[in-house]
Design a protein around this motif. Structure first.
Motif, PDB file in Angstrom:
ATOM      1  N   LEU A   1      37.970  37.817  36.665  1.00 30.02           N
ATOM      2  CA  LEU A   1      38.162  36.390  36.878  1.00 30.02           C
ATOM      3  C   LEU A   1      39.318  36.162  37.830  1.00 30.02           C
ATOM      4  CD1 LEU A   1      38.425  35.463  33.131  1.00 30.02           C
ATOM      5  CD2 LEU A   1      36.341  35.506  34.440  1.00 30.02           C
TER       6      LEU A   1
ATOM      7  N   PRO B   1      32.498  37.851  24.317  1.00 27.54           N
ATOM      8  CA  PRO B   1      33.352  37.915  25.506  1.00 27.54           C
ATOM      9  C   PRO B   1      32.922  36.906  26.565  1.00 27.54           C
ATOM     10  CG  PRO B   1      32.550  40.088  24.891  1.00 27.54           C
ATOM     11  CD  PRO B   1      31.844  39.120  24.017  1.00 27.54           C
ATOM     12  N   PHE B   2      31.628  36.676  26.662  1.00 27.84           N
ATOM     13  CA  PHE B   2      31.139  35.761  27.689  1.00 27.84           C
ATOM     14  C   PHE B   2      31.665  34.351  27.412  1.00 27.84           C
ATOM     15  CE2 PHE B   2      27.214  33.551  29.596  1.00 27.84           C
ATOM     16  CZ  PHE B   2      27.824  33.464  30.825  1.00 27.84           C
TER      17      PHE B   2
ATOM     18  N   VAL C   1      35.383  34.187  28.311  1.00 30.15           N
ATOM     19  CA  VAL C   1      35.745  34.026  29.716  1.00 30.15           C
ATOM     20  C   VAL C   1      35.321  32.650  30.222  1.00 30.15           C
ATOM     21  CG1 VAL C   1      35.726  36.467  30.286  1.00 30.15           C
ATOM     22  CG2 VAL C   1      33.668  35.158  30.582  1.00 30.15           C
TER      23      VAL C   1
ATOM     24  N   PHE D   1      34.400  41.885  32.808  1.00 25.80           N
ATOM     25  CA  PHE D   1      34.513  40.571  33.415  1.00 25.80           C
ATOM     26  C   PHE D   1      35.714  40.561  34.346  1.00 25.80           C
ATOM     27  CE2 PHE D   1      32.458  40.148  29.385  1.00 25.80           C
ATOM     28  CZ  PHE D   1      31.435  39.237  29.614  1.00 25.80           C
TER      29      PHE D   1
ATOM     30  N   GLY E   1      34.469  33.804  38.673  1.00 24.27           N
ATOM     31  CA  GLY E   1      34.297  34.833  37.666  1.00 24.27           C
ATOM     32  C   GLY E   1      33.107  35.692  37.996  1.00 24.27           C
ATOM     33  N   GLY E   2      33.197  36.939  37.671  1.00 27.49           N
ATOM     34  CA  GLY E   2      32.073  37.844  37.902  1.00 27.49           C
ATOM     35  C   GLY E   2      31.848  38.710  36.676  1.00 27.49           C
ATOM     36  N   ILE E   3      30.618  39.043  36.438  1.00 24.62           N
ATOM     37  CA  ILE E   3      30.282  39.907  35.307  1.00 24.62           C
ATOM     38  C   ILE E   3      29.627  41.149  35.886  1.00 24.62           C
ATOM     39  CG2 ILE E   3      29.050  40.064  33.122  1.00 24.62           C
ATOM     40  CD1 ILE E   3      28.664  36.992  33.371  1.00 24.62           C
ATOM     41  N   GLU E   4      30.021  42.290  35.397  1.00 23.66           N
ATOM     42  CA  GLU E   4      29.309  43.470  35.858  1.00 23.66           C
ATOM     43  C   GLU E   4      29.184  44.489  34.745  1.00 23.66           C
ATOM     44  OE1 GLU E   4      32.966  45.530  38.183  1.00 23.66           O
ATOM     45  OE2 GLU E   4      31.846  43.930  39.183  1.00 23.66           O
ATOM     46  N   ALA E   5      28.280  45.403  34.933  1.00 26.32           N
ATOM     47  CA  ALA E   5      28.077  46.436  33.932  1.00 26.32           C
ATOM     48  C   ALA E   5      29.151  47.497  34.103  1.00 26.32           C
ATOM     49  CB  ALA E   5      26.695  47.051  34.102  1.00 26.32           C
TER      50      ALA E   5
ATOM     51  N   LEU F   1      28.794  46.555  27.060  1.00 25.64           N
ATOM     52  CA  LEU F   1      28.999  47.353  28.268  1.00 25.64           C
ATOM     53  C   LEU F   1      29.379  46.484  29.447  1.00 25.64           C
ATOM     54  CD1 LEU F   1      25.923  49.711  27.903  1.00 25.64           C
ATOM     55  CD2 LEU F   1      28.307  50.288  27.514  1.00 25.64           C
ATOM     56  N   LEU F   2      29.843  45.283  29.153  1.00 26.35           N
ATOM     57  CA  LEU F   2      30.124  44.351  30.231  1.00 26.35           C
ATOM     58  C   LEU F   2      31.611  44.336  30.568  1.00 26.35           C
ATOM     59  CD1 LEU F   2      27.999  41.336  29.025  1.00 26.35           C
ATOM     60  CD2 LEU F   2      27.446  42.941  30.827  1.00 26.35           C
TER      61      LEU F   2
END
Lengths: 78, 930
Positions: free
Chosen positions: B232, B194-195, B198, B230, B207-211, B227-228
């Motif tokens: 954007l 997924p990373f 994105v 995203f 873009g931001g990634i969070e748990a 468990l991520l």
């Protein structure tokens, strides 16, 4: 191997693949004070990313790749 | 198209047909476990096969279908009509995709949204029946709803520079989308990254990634459970985003973002200069339309405020809006008001909301004032303000020249200045040196003006004048070093770059599709193949052959027949010209052998082209089901003689007329259950479609037990439409009246429905059937039902024609229209109203001369007994006599339709090559006489 584990430092290089995540997690579980060197890293698989996010190791060197650095800084410094 | 794909498409068609059939059967026997298993197997096979190709939309829908069938098979979900409807709909979608792929439109990404919708529908059925087990599919299905209920896009998380940049992009016409990507927990096992996905997003702005949840203790973490989440912000068009996320369309939500949702001043609300005057002035300036004055004031205020303050942020936004869309007074007004009140502008209340999508933005805006409000209660800190005021006087000249620059403008400025520096540092002495210096000076003064540092202009002018006088760039360079110190520049460049970076597409995505999706099918492909082996029950005994190959074979056989027919001529020549009688006999003997083989070959190839009528019939169960449900009628469809065979062309030509007829029967024929019961008939109507072979023709009968056709109604309608006149109205028999439905433009329905009644029904049917040399007849009994009979030739390949001679030319007349050949004495021909007629067996037969019809300037010839040759042909229900010169033999020919310019000659049905190499023109009797 794109991750080199030194005594207390994991050095991530190039494209870190999904297979590395397991090893990285185990290593970080054993070494709670470990540091990570991302200087030569171009991309790391999301599995590795979430391991780093969960373990919150000290990032000794941020990636030279500016785009990746931005992403990681926002994700790993919360 | 590669052969694997071709095979898949051809198989997919069969499997889809099979699925449709099974669903129909299940409708009658919902508890049949065998049928259910078979159905599951079909869906499963198709899904497995589709996974081999790059059609994620198809695979996704099939996968949902498979899950649903599995649930049904295991008794977790009950079979229902809704379920059948949705599955059929899903299969139609897959069929549509197949067709598009076959037509070469391999681009299936635009169907991603439709596929997600279908998947949702299918998953709902599983979920509704088994809440306990529904977690993974339900989670996937509810993502979209989640986003709707929770439109908080949390845009205030974005750094101001990123938002400003996005705002500028939006002003330039880009559409902004907020994209939330919640990869499935198992996505790593499917080869997704997924990373990476994105990072490849086109036109990524932020873009931001969070748990997804708080991280579990490290010891319990599963590295391979994603468990991520995203988030954007992107300026890419929706289509590009759908393309990028087509493999995970069910895990992604897009929300269009209004550019005003981004206008969120942020920062410390305390301190700074006194704003009241500014707000009042700004309001006045705005009212007076003095935007330049407003911008100047805002610039001054900005210089007086610390950049971290809320007010500074609001001022920066004000300047940006002034710059980008100075005409949008409502927004400017709202911003000025918010400066006065120190609260984030409430865009919705301002009442200027111009686009429908801003409702998403409201929530984002609505929740930031609370932060602002709490912060504003802190005591003011004047020292901060003075610090801010001091800042410009610091020795950092660069900053003083350029008070506040939007990040990307700063980057551009850096680049421009660097270029000018290079130009000025050139040591050569060309004649155009002064021009060069002036150009650099113009560029720099432009930069200063754009950056709002007009006060530096006099110094620049002085430097330019010096440089021009010295004819060297040094003076200007010195000025540059003074105003844009090199290290400060690099520093500023870096600073500017950091916030901008996400604005630049990290790497252009369209050039290299993410490798992650490509590897998707791999992990379980082995499994799939294993299961495929079990799926194949028995090897197919039939071959699939491209029709073009068969057609070629047929053409070759046709030529062979023609060549064979040349042998008797050769035999004749051997005898007549060379006088070798024995050779002639041998040739004839050999001809008999070749003739037999050729006929058998012809027969064999006809057999190959033969198809069962079930090819057409098989779609009726579905059609009848859909239509009868739509009309609220109950219909029992009976199919008979499905294995009757006919030539492929005939069968294909039959499909559309039959469809029309069945629709008509359902719409006009069969009554609604109440009416039927009132008429003493069973509530369920019966529609019978039967096929049978009768000598060399196929008979197809469509029978319903509906209300039949009322000849009285037809007569009146036909009269009202001017199809018949009054005398005919009186004279016409009921049977003839009923046949009026075949007249062009006739419609019996009171109301035009979407099924039938537009008056293009039955005449189209008749034309289509007649095109393949078929006939239609209709009988109807009022109140008892209607019966339509189609009679079609078994094969169109070989036509039996009678050869006639007229004016020394030979013509072919198809045998099916020939009634008889007679010789009529010239004395027996009379003239009635200038047309020739004769009486044959007590009936008057009109006579036409073929020479007249074809425009040949010759009179019909009589034979020795003063008799004329009359070929009596059938024309509808009448007989017409054609006057010809002589009759010849009948012959089987391969009729080639006329092409090119000749195709417009309707008097000829086509041409055929004769054994002696001559060309025979075959007449189209019907066209010739009408």
């Amino acid at each position: 191997m794109t991750i080199e584990f030194k005594r207390n430092l994991a050095v991530l290089r190039d494209m870190v693949t999904v297979e590395e995540a397991e090893g990285l997690l185990e290593w970080l579980q054993k070494k709670p004070t470990a540091k990570v060197d991302l200087g030569a890293c171009v991309h790391l698989h999301a599995a590795n990313l979430q391991v780093l996010m969960a373990a919150k190791p000290v990032i000794q060197v941020w990636p030279a790749d500016a785009a990746l650095r931005l992403w990681l800084e926002s994700a790993l410094t919360i | 198209m590669n052969s694997l794909l071709e095979q898949f498409l051809s198989e997919a068609r069969d499997v889809l047909q099979g699925i449709g059939d099974k669903l129909m059967q299940l409708e009658n026997a919902p508890d049949d476990a065998g049928l259910m298993t078979e159905l599951f197997r079909l869906v499963h096979t198709l899904k497995g096969n589709s996974g081999l190709f790059d059609f994620p939309e198809m695979t996704r829908v099939l996968h949902a279908g498979e899950d649903l069938m599995d649930a049904v098979r295991n008794g977790r979900v009950a079979y229902s009509r809704i379920l059948a409807d949705r599955l059929l709909e899903a299969m139609d979608f897959v069929g549509l995709l197949c067709e598009e792929i076959e037509a070469g439109q391999g681009e299936t990404a635009r169907h991603a949204a439709a596929s997600v919708h279908l998947v949702k529908g299918l998953r709902e059925l599983i979920a509704s029946d088994e809440p306990a087990e529904s977690s993974p599919p339900a989670a996937a299905a509810s993502v979209a709803e989640l986003a709707e209920d929770f439109p908080d896009l949390a845009l205030d998380r974005l750094p101001e520079a990123a938002r400003m940049d996005a705002y500028r992009r939006a002003c330039a016409g880009a559409s902004l989308h907020w994209l939330v990507y919640r990869p499935s927990e198992q996505c790593f096992y499917q080869g997704d990254d997924p990373f990476f996905q994105v990072r490849q997003t086109p036109d990524l702005l932020w873009g931001g990634i969070e748990a997804r949840d708080p991280w579990p203790p490290l010891a319990e973490l599963d590295a391979y459970c994603c468990l991520l989440d995203f988030c954007l912000l992107t300026a890419a068009p929706r289509a590009a985003l759908e393309e990028q996320y087509r493999y995970v369309a069910d895990q992604v939500t897009f929300t269009p973002v209004s550019r005003f949702a981004l206008v969120l001043p942020q920062g410390d609300t305390n301190g700074g200069p006194v704003y009241d005057d500014f707000a009042t002035d700004a309001r006045n300036l705005l009212a007076a339309g003095d935007l330049a004055g407003l911008a100047r004031n805002a610039g001054t205020m900005l210089e007086l405020s610390s950049p971290d303050l809320w007010i500074a942020s609001a001022l920066r936004w004000l300047r940006l809006v002034l710059e980008s869309e100075p005409d949008n007074r409502a927004v400017l007004g709202a911003l000025v008001e918010s400066l006065n009140s120190l609260t984030t502008p409430d865009w919705r209340a301002a009442g200027w909301v111009e686009r429908g999508e801003t409702h998403h933005a409201d929530a984002a805006i609505a929740h930031s004032p609370s932060q602002v409000a709490t912060a504003s209660s802190k005591p003011a800190q004047p020292d901060q303000a003075s610090a801010a005021a001091d800042q410009p006087s610091a020795d950092d000249g660069f900053r003083s020249a350029l008070p506040i620059l939007p990040s990307d403008a700063a980057a551009a400025l850096t680049a421009i200045v660097a270029t000018q520096r290079e130009i000025l540092a050139l040591s050569d002495q060309p004649v155009w040196l002064s021009g060069r210096i002036s150009a650099a000076a113009a560029a720099l003064s432009g930069c200063l003006r754009a950056a709002g540092a007009a006060d530096a202009l006099p110094e620049l002018d002085a430097a330019v004048a010096r440089a021009l006088a010295e004819e060297r760039g040094d003076a200007l360079l010195a000025w540059l070093d003074d105003w844009f110190p090199l290290d400060g520049l690099a520093d500023a460049g870096l600073k500017a770059n950091i916030p901008v970076q996400p604005a630049m597409p990290v790497t252009p995505t369209d050039t290299q599709p993410a490798p992650a999706p490509a590897t998707q099918p791999e992990p379980d492909s082995e499994l799939k193949f294993g299961r495929r082996a079990e799926d194949a029950i028995a090897g197919p005994k039939s071959l699939k052959v491209d029709q073009a190959k068969i057609d070629r074979l047929m053409n070759l056989i046709g030529e062979m027949v023609v060549a064979k027919n040349a042998l008797p001529y050769l035999a004749g020549r051997a005898e007549a010209v060379f006088g070798v009688r024995e050779l002639s006999r041998d040739i004839k003997g050999h001809y008999a052998v070749i003739n037999r083989i050729a006929e058998e070959m012809q027969d064999a190839i006809m057999q190959v082209r033969m198809m069962p009528v079930s090819f057409v019939f098989q779609r009726f169960p579905r059609l009848v089901r859909d239509i009868s449900r739509k009309l609220g009628k109950e219909v029992n469809l009976v199919l008979e003689g499905e294995d009757t065979e006919a030539d492929k062309n005939i069968i294909e030509a039959l499909a559309d007329p039959l469809m029309h007829i069945v629709r008509n029967s359902l719409d006009h024929g069969i009554e609604s259950p109440e009416v039927r019961r009132a008429a003493g008939k069973p509530a369920t109507g019966t529609l019978t479609i039967s096929a049978a072979q009768e000598s060399d023709r196929v008979l197809i009968e469509i029978r319903d037990d509906g209300k039949g056709i009322d000849p009285g109604v037809i007569k009146r309608k036909a009269y009202a439409k001017g199809l018949i006149d009054e005398t005919l109205l009186e004279r016409i028999s009921d049977q003839e009246a009923v046949n009026l439905v075949f007249a062009a433009g006739f419609s019996t329905a009171e109301q035009v429905s979407d099924l039938s009644g537009r008056g293009v029904g039955m005449d189209v049917v008749r034309n289509a059937v007649e095109k393949v040399n078929g006939t239609v007849s209709l009988t109807s009994e009022c109140g008892r039902g209607t019966r339509l009979r189609l009679s079609l030739p078994l094969s169109m390949a070989v036509t039996n024609v009678m050869i006639v001679v007229s004016d020394g030319q030979r013509f072919g007349v198809p045998m099916d229209s020939v009634v008889e050949t007679v010789r009529v004495r010239r004395a027996a021909i009379r003239t009635i109203k200038r047309s020739l007629t004769t009486v044959l067996r007590g009936r008057i037969v009109p006579l036409k001369s073929i020479n007249d019809l074809l425009g040949l300037d010759a009179a019909p010839q009589v034979n020795g007994d003063d008799e004329l040759a009359v070929l009596v042909v059938r024309l509808g229900d009448e007989s017409v006599g054609l006057l010809v010169d002589d009759f010849r033999e009948t012959q089987d020919i391969i009729l080639k339709p006329m092409t090119g310019v000749l195709g417009g000659l309707s008097a000829y049905a086509g041409s055929a090559l004769m054994g002696d190499g001559s060309v025979l023109m075959v007449l189209n009797v019907k066209e010739m006489l009408s």
